[in-house]
Design an enzyme around this catalytic site. Structure first.
Site, PDB file in Angstrom:
ATOM      1  N   THR A  96      34.239 -21.024 -68.505  1.00  0.00           N
ATOM      2  CA  THR A  96      35.094 -20.716 -67.356  1.00  0.00           C
ATOM      3  C   THR A  96      34.413 -19.693 -66.474  1.00  0.00           C
ATOM      4  O   THR A  96      33.779 -18.765 -66.956  1.00  0.00           O
ATOM      5  CB  THR A  96      36.485 -20.209 -67.816  1.00  0.00           C
ATOM      6  OG1 THR A  96      37.123 -21.254 -68.536  1.00  0.00           O
ATOM      7  CG2 THR A  96      37.363 -19.821 -66.641  1.00  0.00           C
ATOM      8  N   PHE A 156      34.937 -16.748 -63.769  1.00  0.00           N
ATOM      9  CA  PHE A 156      35.933 -15.768 -63.321  1.00  0.00           C
ATOM     10  C   PHE A 156      35.368 -15.048 -62.101  1.00  0.00           C
ATOM     11  O   PHE A 156      34.156 -14.825 -62.037  1.00  0.00           O
ATOM     12  CB  PHE A 156      36.202 -14.726 -64.423  1.00  0.00           C
ATOM     13  CG  PHE A 156      36.832 -15.304 -65.656  1.00  0.00           C
ATOM     14  CD1 PHE A 156      38.203 -15.293 -65.831  1.00  0.00           C
ATOM     15  CD2 PHE A 156      36.040 -15.858 -66.661  1.00  0.00           C
ATOM     16  CE1 PHE A 156      38.784 -15.823 -66.969  1.00  0.00           C
ATOM     17  CE2 PHE A 156      36.611 -16.400 -67.802  1.00  0.00           C
ATOM     18  CZ  PHE A 156      37.982 -16.380 -67.956  1.00  0.00           C
TER      19      PHE A 156
END
Ligand code: S3P
Length: 442
Positions: free
Chosen positions: A336, A338
């Site tokens: 992921t 961020f």
């Protein structure tokens, strides 16, 4: 960010030096109490002590402190400012940094400066100077909002700690969420504030209740986190300061795999584990919740064996709920991205990276044939590498979109600027979210 910072500490602690650099970095005025006292008395501090005595000096010191606390800026005090109870009471309402230091180092600095410039230590031995420090230390502690042991730090490092201690970063909580794991990689001394949802976190930043916000932007299996990317459209208040790429390993967390009827997690995590769920729990009811950690918290509170959560290892450990199956995400390269968002520069200097990106939100002129082609051409002929393009609805009417474009930054910056100008000349609206470093973590 607080606009009055008072530095206290013993003689030789570096109050004036730190104040100078801090004032420069924060673009705030500097107030040096000793200099003010000398100006108002029109004589040097040793002369004030010799001619009028210490009590007269302390009186002047109190007056100057009181007047200075009314202003904004960085205040460097004299080492004895904390001796008076009145001064300490005044300081308790201010944001005070105690620059502490090992007494040997302080003594050495006092000797190096020459004892004549400080009447309090004139003709004193090292032991006596240390005794005075010990007597005063509880007073410094009493007024301090922040204490920094400067013995082994450079002036730059001290200033950085002070600046960071004033900064607040919001993230999608609770503690131990994946956002929290990403945050841990990049923060040092900042205050962290958890939020129950991504829009609440970004809104707090837009309302200037935070200095920075850390939010998930995209997952390698599930794509963009729409709550984040959409909230950043059409605003000029926050820019991307850094990107953190974190590997994401999902765990099935609960009490008894055989009894599971319902699986709780953030929708992104449920989607990342779709294949596993279909294979092992095809009949389970899937319940989306605010965050993966919130799912584990709920299980821990309800202790219901028919429930399970999907979340990270840290959350399972924190709430002491067993892991029933490990690494259940649909592939091992689950990652992921961020973003740390904010108006100010976020210091990532302790992490090395050479990778940089630029993100633009581009709205095309209406009804124009080949418009997207022209946008891409502006990047292509300058040799600017596009690493992502995605369309998102403008949330007006069907068929109206904006494009999210990520570019690798490995060419002279002027080319990116010129490409943006070319797009604007073509009638596009370009929202520049900024150039930022990309940090990878294993
Ligand atoms: C004093 C410290 C001095 C100066 C004066 C008294 C003290 O300032 O205010 O000589 O009592 O500790 P520095 O701490 O900047 O040396």
């Amino acid at each position: 960010m607080k606009t009055t910072i008072v530095l206290v500490g013993y003689m030789g602690a570096g109050k004036s030096t730190v104040a100078k650099l801090l004032a420069e970095k924060l673009a705030l005025p500097i107030v040096d109490l000793d200099k003010k006292i000398e100006e108002s008395a029109q004589m040097s501090i040793p002369t004030i002590f010799a001619k009028r005595g210490e009590a007269a000096f302390r009186k002047l010191e109190s007056q100057v402190l009181q007047a200075s606390l009314q202003q904004t800026g960085i205040i460097a005090t004299g080492g004895g400012v904390v001796l008076s109870k009145t001064n300490r009471d005044l300081l308790k309402d201010a944001w005070v940094v105690f620059l502490d230091c090992q007494d040997d180092v302080l003594v050495q600095r006092i000797f190096n400066d020459g004892q004549n410039i400080r009447p309090v230590v004139q003709n004193k031995t090292a032991e006596q100077i240390k005794e005075i420090y010990q007597e005063r230390k509880p007073f410094y502690d009493e007024v301090a909002s922040l204490t920094i042991d400067t013995s082994c730090l450079t002036v730059d490092e001290v200033v950085q700690q002070i600046i960071q201690a004033q900064q607040t970063i919001g993230y999608l909580g609770p503690v131990n969420s994946f956002s929290f794991q990403a945050l841990k990689q990049v923060i040092d001394h900042q205050k962290v504030v958890e939020f129950a949802s991504i829009p609440l976190c970004i809104d707090a930043l837009l309302k200037e209740k935070l200095d920075f916000a850390l939010v998930p932007i995209e997952n390698s299996l599930e794509g963009s986190v729409h709550a984040s990317v959409d909230r950043l459209y059409d605003q000029k208040e926050c820019y991307v300061q850094a990107e953190i790429v974190l590997p994401i390993h999902q765990q099935l967390i609960g009490y008894d795999a055989k009894q599971i009827k319902k699986i709780l997690s953030h929708p992104q995590a449920l989607a990342q584990c779709q294949k596993y769920i279909e294979e092992h729990f095809p009949c389970a009811f899937l319940e989306p919740v605010q965050s993966t950690t919130a799912a584990v918290l709920e299980i821990a509170q309800r202790k219901d064996k028919s429930l399970a959560a999907i979340a990270g290892k840290q959350a399972a450990k924190f709430y002491q709920v067993p892991i029933l199956a490990s690494n259940i995400q649909d592939n091992d390269f689950n990652q992921t991205r961020f973003w740390i968002l904010g108006k100010k520069h976020f210091d990532t200097s302790r992490l090395t990276t050479s990778e940089q990106k630029l993100t633009l939100y581009i709205t095309l002129p209406k009804d124009s044939p080949g418009a997207l082609h022209k946008v891409l051409a502006a990047f292509a002929w300058r040799d600017l590498n596009l690493v992502k393009i995605e369309s998102r609805p403008q949330k007006t009417k069907l068929g109206e979109y904006f494009f999210i474009v990520d570019l690798q930054v490995n060419r002279p910056h002027i080319l990116y600027q010129n490409a943006i100008e070319e797009l604007e000349a073509l009638g596009c609206v370009v929202q520049n979210l900024g150039m930022y470093p990309v940090l990878h973590h294993s």
